[in-house]
Write a protein that holds these residues in place. Structure first.
Motif, PDB file in Angstrom:
ATOM      1  N   TYR A   1      13.492  -4.017   7.628  1.00 24.52           N
ATOM      2  CA  TYR A   1      14.332  -4.660   6.532  1.00 24.52           C
ATOM      3  C   TYR A   1      13.197  -5.612   5.612  1.00 24.52           C
ATOM      4  O   TYR A   1      13.282  -5.736   4.456  1.00 24.52           O
ATOM      5  N   MET A   2      12.212  -6.329   6.380  1.00 25.08           N
ATOM      6  CA  MET A   2      11.376  -7.039   5.724  1.00 25.08           C
ATOM      7  C   MET A   2      10.567  -6.165   4.803  1.00 25.08           C
ATOM      8  O   MET A   2      10.028  -6.273   3.625  1.00 25.08           O
ATOM      9  N   LEU A   3       9.798  -4.874   5.429  1.00 27.60           N
ATOM     10  CA  LEU A   3       9.273  -3.921   4.324  1.00 27.60           C
ATOM     11  C   LEU A   3      10.113  -3.542   3.395  1.00 27.60           C
ATOM     12  O   LEU A   3       9.820  -3.423   2.208  1.00 27.60           O
ATOM     13  N   TYR A   4      11.322  -3.058   3.671  1.00 28.02           N
ATOM     14  CA  TYR A   4      12.409  -2.581   2.438  1.00 28.02           C
ATOM     15  C   TYR A   4      12.358  -3.612   1.381  1.00 28.02           C
ATOM     16  O   TYR A   4      12.408  -3.564   0.239  1.00 28.02           O
ATOM     17  N   ASP A   5      12.648  -5.093   1.830  1.00 29.95           N
ATOM     18  CA  ASP A   5      12.958  -5.976   0.751  1.00 29.95           C
ATOM     19  C   ASP A   5      11.873  -6.413  -0.103  1.00 29.95           C
ATOM     20  O   ASP A   5      12.020  -6.623  -1.242  1.00 29.95           O
ATOM     21  N   LEU A   6      10.570  -6.602   0.808  1.00 30.62           N
ATOM     22  CA  LEU A   6       9.236  -6.635   0.179  1.00 30.62           C
ATOM     23  C   LEU A   6       8.919  -5.580  -1.063  1.00 30.62           C
ATOM     24  O   LEU A   6       8.569  -5.912  -2.163  1.00 30.62           O
ATOM     25  N   LYS A   7       9.286  -4.314  -0.614  1.00 29.85           N
ATOM     26  CA  LYS A   7       9.204  -3.101  -1.460  1.00 29.85           C
ATOM     27  C   LYS A   7      10.204  -3.145  -2.495  1.00 29.85           C
ATOM     28  O   LYS A   7       9.682  -2.600  -3.749  1.00 29.85           O
ATOM     29  N   ARG A   8      11.288  -3.487  -2.542  1.00 29.74           N
ATOM     30  CA  ARG A   8      12.142  -3.731  -3.553  1.00 29.74           C
ATOM     31  C   ARG A   8      11.588  -4.694  -4.563  1.00 29.74           C
ATOM     32  O   ARG A   8      11.910  -4.338  -5.874  1.00 29.74           O
TER      33      ARG A   8
ATOM     34  N   VAL B   1       0.741  -1.437  -0.167  1.00 34.08           N
ATOM     35  CA  VAL B   1      -0.030   0.101   0.159  1.00 34.08           C
ATOM     36  C   VAL B   1       0.964   1.315  -0.029  1.00 34.08           C
ATOM     37  O   VAL B   1       0.359   2.549  -0.421  1.00 34.08           O
ATOM     38  N   ILE B   2       2.044   1.290   0.538  1.00 33.09           N
ATOM     39  CA  ILE B   2       2.972   2.349   0.523  1.00 33.09           C
ATOM     40  C   ILE B   2       3.367   2.898  -1.014  1.00 33.09           C
ATOM     41  O   ILE B   2       4.055   1.835  -1.634  1.00 33.09           O
ATOM     42  N   LYS B   3       3.253   3.792  -1.289  1.00 30.90           N
ATOM     43  CA  LYS B   3       3.626   4.315  -2.703  1.00 30.90           C
ATOM     44  C   LYS B   3       4.914   4.851  -2.834  1.00 30.90           C
ATOM     45  O   LYS B   3       5.619   5.071  -3.760  1.00 30.90           O
ATOM     46  N   ARG B   4       5.542   5.458  -1.778  1.00 29.43           N
ATOM     47  CA  ARG B   4       6.752   6.153  -1.970  1.00 29.43           C
ATOM     48  C   ARG B   4       7.904   5.250  -1.927  1.00 29.43           C
ATOM     49  O   ARG B   4       7.938   4.043  -1.588  1.00 29.43           O
ATOM     50  N   ASP B   5       8.927   5.771  -2.432  1.00 25.69           N
ATOM     51  CA  ASP B   5      10.142   5.011  -2.619  1.00 25.69           C
ATOM     52  C   ASP B   5      10.910   4.990  -1.403  1.00 25.69           C
ATOM     53  O   ASP B   5      11.273   5.948  -0.766  1.00 25.69           O
ATOM     54  N   LEU B   6      11.216   3.781  -0.959  1.00 29.22           N
ATOM     55  CA  LEU B   6      11.735   3.417   0.342  1.00 29.22           C
ATOM     56  C   LEU B   6      13.309   3.138   0.056  1.00 29.22           C
ATOM     57  O   LEU B   6      13.803   2.580   1.130  1.00 29.22           O
ATOM     58  N   SER B   7      13.793   3.372  -1.056  1.00 32.99           N
ATOM     59  CA  SER B   7      15.329   2.857  -1.189  1.00 32.99           C
ATOM     60  C   SER B   7      16.334   3.770  -0.155  1.00 32.99           C
ATOM     61  O   SER B   7      17.391   3.188   0.187  1.00 32.99           O
ATOM     62  N   GLY B   8      15.798   5.080   0.226  1.00 31.36           N
ATOM     63  CA  GLY B   8      16.762   5.745   1.105  1.00 31.36           C
ATOM     64  C   GLY B   8      17.113   4.870   2.415  1.00 31.36           C
ATOM     65  O   GLY B   8      17.799   5.164   3.265  1.00 31.36           O
ATOM     66  N   MET B   9      15.805   3.951   2.767  1.00 31.64           N
ATOM     67  CA  MET B   9      15.860   3.276   3.939  1.00 31.64           C
ATOM     68  C   MET B   9      17.129   2.211   4.044  1.00 31.64           C
ATOM     69  O   MET B   9      17.774   2.022   5.203  1.00 31.64           O
ATOM     70  N   GLY B  10      17.744   1.750   2.876  1.00 31.05           N
ATOM     71  CA  GLY B  10      18.695   0.914   2.723  1.00 31.05           C
ATOM     72  C   GLY B  10      19.875   1.119   3.524  1.00 31.05           C
ATOM     73  O   GLY B  10      20.454   0.292   4.413  1.00 31.05           O
ATOM     74  N   LYS B  11      20.475   2.057   3.343  1.00 28.26           N
ATOM     75  CA  LYS B  11      21.974   2.246   4.128  1.00 28.26           C
ATOM     76  C   LYS B  11      21.587   2.549   5.380  1.00 28.26           C
ATOM     77  O   LYS B  11      22.642   1.893   6.248  1.00 28.26           O
TER      78      LYS B  11
ATOM     79  N   THR C   1      17.977 -14.710  -4.708  1.00 22.49           N
ATOM     80  CA  THR C   1      18.261 -13.568  -3.477  1.00 22.49           C
ATOM     81  C   THR C   1      17.456 -12.819  -2.977  1.00 22.49           C
ATOM     82  O   THR C   1      17.471 -12.538  -1.811  1.00 22.49           O
ATOM     83  N   ALA C   2      16.027 -12.722  -3.497  1.00 29.33           N
ATOM     84  CA  ALA C   2      14.986 -12.132  -2.657  1.00 29.33           C
ATOM     85  C   ALA C   2      14.588 -13.029  -1.512  1.00 29.33           C
ATOM     86  O   ALA C   2      14.308 -12.530  -0.573  1.00 29.33           O
ATOM     87  N   THR C   3      14.528 -14.186  -1.581  1.00 28.47           N
ATOM     88  CA  THR C   3      14.190 -15.315  -0.760  1.00 28.47           C
ATOM     89  C   THR C   3      15.349 -15.154   0.403  1.00 28.47           C
ATOM     90  O   THR C   3      14.833 -15.123   1.515  1.00 28.47           O
ATOM     91  N   LEU C   4      16.687 -15.089   0.051  1.00 29.57           N
ATOM     92  CA  LEU C   4      17.450 -15.086   0.898  1.00 29.57           C
ATOM     93  C   LEU C   4      17.297 -13.830   1.857  1.00 29.57           C
ATOM     94  O   LEU C   4      17.503 -14.028   3.167  1.00 29.57           O
ATOM     95  N   ALA C   5      17.301 -12.782   1.345  1.00 29.31           N
ATOM     96  CA  ALA C   5      16.983 -11.617   2.036  1.00 29.31           C
ATOM     97  C   ALA C   5      15.851 -11.716   3.130  1.00 29.31           C
ATOM     98  O   ALA C   5      16.101 -11.381   4.346  1.00 29.31           O
ATOM     99  N   LEU C   6      14.669 -12.105   2.354  1.00 29.88           N
ATOM    100  CA  LEU C   6      13.372 -12.223   3.471  1.00 29.88           C
ATOM    101  C   LEU C   6      13.758 -13.203   4.521  1.00 29.88           C
ATOM    102  O   LEU C   6      13.306 -13.043   5.678  1.00 29.88           O
ATOM    103  N   TYR C   7      14.398 -14.433   4.149  1.00 29.68           N
ATOM    104  CA  TYR C   7      14.553 -15.608   5.007  1.00 29.68           C
ATOM    105  C   TYR C   7      15.406 -14.990   6.216  1.00 29.68           C
ATOM    106  O   TYR C   7      15.064 -15.188   7.607  1.00 29.68           O
ATOM    107  N   LEU C   8      16.670 -14.141   5.824  1.00 24.24           N
ATOM    108  CA  LEU C   8      17.340 -13.494   7.003  1.00 24.24           C
ATOM    109  C   LEU C   8      16.498 -12.474   7.786  1.00 24.24           C
ATOM    110  O   LEU C   8      16.640 -12.464   9.218  1.00 24.24           O
TER     111      LEU C   8
END
Length: 231
Positions: free
Chosen positions: A186-193, A137-147, A204-211
């Motif tokens: 991180y779950m939110l960030y990886d799912l949004k990616r 549901v979130i429309k904004r870009d969350l890429s800035g959260m990564g770092k 690699t998407a599964t790896l990120a979410l699994y962690l």
């Protein structure tokens, strides 16, 4: 106790993908994530049944855990574009279950231990459901959260390593609480990616979410185990 781990690569990719492709990656990721829980449970059962990880405490446990985890993650990155990547990922999840078995054995040995495990599992599932809903549901870009999340994960990892040798219960409480917050985001960030097309490889998407899921579950186990032990 195990240390929080997190795959190193982060950030949104620049490749534009169709909505159909994004949905396919998300669907395959969910299926593989669900499948990855099977070897995790099997690894945990083997670890508790054989006691193979019982002696992996302190520095030795830290070396085995981090060495194995990062070794598997490197192998996954190398095989992510082939069918072998799925097998390596499932091998990794078995290893993570094996490493988790020592903590599970301690928790299950406590009064009401099975209830603590179920509460941690339900809590993790609840966090995942909330983050999956928000990501859609979130429309904004969350890429800035990564770092910022990456820095947070590194701080947690370094603090946890130090605490292995310090042995502070308060420190473990603080670290576990922070880990739940950071890896939930991180779950939110990886799912949004995935939804935004920044991650196009379902392995690699599964790896990120699994962690993310693993670290939230493990941290909840520690947090609930310590606080229940105070009763």
């Amino acid at each position: 106790m195990n240390e929080p781990v997190r795959t190193v690569p982060f950030g949104y990719g620049a490749t534009a993908t169709s909505l159909e492709q994004r949905n396919k990656v998300l669907r395959n990721t969910y299926w593989l994530l669900a499948l990855s829980l099977v070897p995790t449970v099997l690894g945990a059962w083997v670890g508790m049944a054989t006691g193979i990880t019982a002696g992996l405490g302190g520095g030795l446990g830290l070396i085995v855990f981090l060495g194995g985890a990062f070794g598997f993650m490197y192998a996954i990155q190398k095989t992510k574009d082939s069918a072998a990547g799925v097998a390596v990922l499932l091998g990794f999840t078995f290893f993570m279950g094996l490493m988790l078995s020592r903590l599970l054995a301690v928790i299950l040995g406590m009064k009401g231990g099975s209830g603590i495990v179920m509460t941690a599992f339900a809590g993790t599932a609840g966090v995942f459901f909330v983050m999956a809903t928000l990501s859609s549901v979130i429309k904004r870009d969350l890429s800035g959260m990564g770092k910022w999340l990456f820095v947070g994960a590194i701080v947690i990892l370094v603090s946890a390593v130090i605490n292995v040798f310090v042995g502070s219960t308060v420190g473990m409480l603080v670290i576990s609480t922070l880990a739940i917050g950071v890896f939930s985001l991180y779950m939110l960030y990886d799912l949004k990616r995935i939804i935004d097309g920044g991650e196009t490889n379902y392995i690699t998407a599964t790896l990120a979410l699994y962690l993310d899921v693993f670290n939230v579950f493990q941290s909840l186990l520690i947090l609930l185990g310590i606080t229940s032990g105070d009763d």
